[in-house]
Design an enzyme around this catalytic site. Sequence first.
Site, PDB file in Angstrom:
ATOM      1  CB  SER A 181      19.161 108.269  74.214  1.00 46.87           C
ATOM      2  OG  SER A 181      20.419 108.843  74.935  1.00 46.87           O
ATOM      3  CG  HIS A 209      15.232 105.990  74.186  1.00 45.39           C
ATOM      4  ND1 HIS A 209      14.605 106.439  73.055  1.00 45.39           N
ATOM      5  CD2 HIS A 209      16.160 106.965  74.608  1.00 45.39           C
ATOM      6  CE1 HIS A 209      15.194 107.567  72.871  1.00 45.39           C
ATOM      7  NE2 HIS A 209      16.026 107.953  73.734  1.00 45.39           N
ATOM      8  CE  LYS A 240      13.501 110.035  74.674  1.00 37.32           C
ATOM      9  NZ  LYS A 240      14.236 110.201  75.639  1.00 37.32           N
TER      10      LYS A 240
HETATM   11  C1  LIG Z   1      14.606 111.474  76.230  1.00 40.93           C
HETATM   12  C2  LIG Z   1      15.324 111.091  77.689  1.00 40.93           C
HETATM   13  C3  LIG Z   1      15.071 111.688  78.797  1.00 40.93           C
HETATM   14  C4  LIG Z   1      14.100 112.976  78.767  1.00 40.93           C
HETATM   15  O1  LIG Z   1      12.865 112.522  78.579  1.00 40.93           O
HETATM   16  P1  LIG Z   1      11.734 113.799  78.036  1.00 40.93           P
HETATM   17  O2  LIG Z   1      10.424 113.400  78.729  1.00 40.93           O
HETATM   18  O3  LIG Z   1      11.975 114.198  76.727  1.00 40.93           O
HETATM   19  O4  LIG Z   1      12.300 114.930  78.914  1.00 40.93           O
HETATM   20  C5  LIG Z   1      15.584 111.099  79.818  1.00 40.93           C
HETATM   21  N1  LIG Z   1      16.468 110.381  79.901  1.00 40.93           N
HETATM   22  C6  LIG Z   1      16.858 109.433  78.839  1.00 40.93           C
HETATM   23  C7  LIG Z   1      17.734 108.226  78.739  1.00 40.93           C
HETATM   24  C8  LIG Z   1      16.325 109.945  77.529  1.00 40.93           C
HETATM   25  O5  LIG Z   1      16.400 109.352  76.499  1.00 40.93           O
END
Ligand SMILES: *Cc1c(COP(=O)(O)O)cnc(C)c1O
Length: 393
Positions: A181, A209, A240
Amino acid sequence: MNALGFLTDELNKIREAGGYFRLRELESACEPVSRVDGKEVINLASNNYLGLANHPKLREAAIEAIRKYGAGSGAVRTISGTLDMHMELERRIAAFKHVEACVVFQSGFTANAGTVSAVLGKDDHIISDELNHASIIDGCRLSRAKIHVFAHGNVEAAEEKLAALSAEPGRKLLITDGVFSMDGDIGPLPGLCAIAEKYGAIMMVDDAHSSGVLGRNGRGTVDHFGLHGRVDIQVGTLSKAVGVLGGYVCGTRDFIEYLYHRARPFLFSTSHPPAVTAACLAAFDLLESEPERIETLWANTRYFKAALTAAGFDTGRSETPITPIMVGEAAAAHAFSRALFEEGLFATGIGFPTVPQGKARIRAIVTATHTREHLDRAVETLTRVAKKLAILS
Ligand SMILES: *Cc1c(COP(=O)(O)O)cnc(C)c1O
């Protein structure tokens, strides 16, 4: 007496290190140009890759669901909080991902933390990339398994760890982010799958992502690399590119049934409200019927990165729409972000402890809904402000 007074000292340390921030307030829908803190800004700070967060079909589905089911679900999934729609979404995602079954959690964070801690125990071993997401790290800690961290993206380093553990009792879990990320690079899944098979480890990928971004129709890194059937646990997010909220875990029917019985966020925290689930279902309709959004996302990504490189910026090792713009010190990255905002560009400054010391950056995330004119204006603003702050010469 203030028993929490020590936190004021801690906060002052954060201020001295240049890491203090105030929360910016979004005053409009999340759009390529959003209203934030009273200003119209080009928004390169969201994870709304496909522009689905405010898509009319998702909005309509959410409103319809509220009319039919109301605002809340009323309970946790295992008591009375499982709506027919929750089951429909899980079946839908399982079919989309070509797996037997799927469970949806409240967030990607709870999906990771709840799954790792449910599957492993204190006699087990986790082999984890050093840059894996915080929710994976917390899941590993909650499981009380022994954690073996390998150098980022390094299959040989992961194999050394597995080889050293091969005589040890206990299960082994090899775990990586699909897309990282902060750097936007893609995990070395083919190599990791091969060593997981060689040493009999459970293979787990967090595609937060990559859901909606990589693979056919956004099926994620397993599809991108053609590794169907070789990853035991696939996590994805609905927060996302899918544009709403939630996390999901995919795998065999028995594995998912086990999580229904043992994953603590599933058992002890209330299920998604109807509007969230209905909007997610509408998003999967769009992923399947309008894959051109993903093509536009990638075309914008290539265009934006080429322009940044031509302007002299270092975008690190990114291979995806996550575009780091390397700055160095945290204070400089935060100052750069603030100055960009004043000039109408919203891009997050990220420093220690989210990224290592000396690796602070601006993180810009391109979406499918940015126009070329938005991207040109963004690059022009970045270049002008970077020169003013002596980040570019
Ligand atoms: C954003 C993210 C999460 C968390 O996801 P949410 O649905 O926002 O809680 C988990 N793992 C990675 C790699 C992320 O980038």
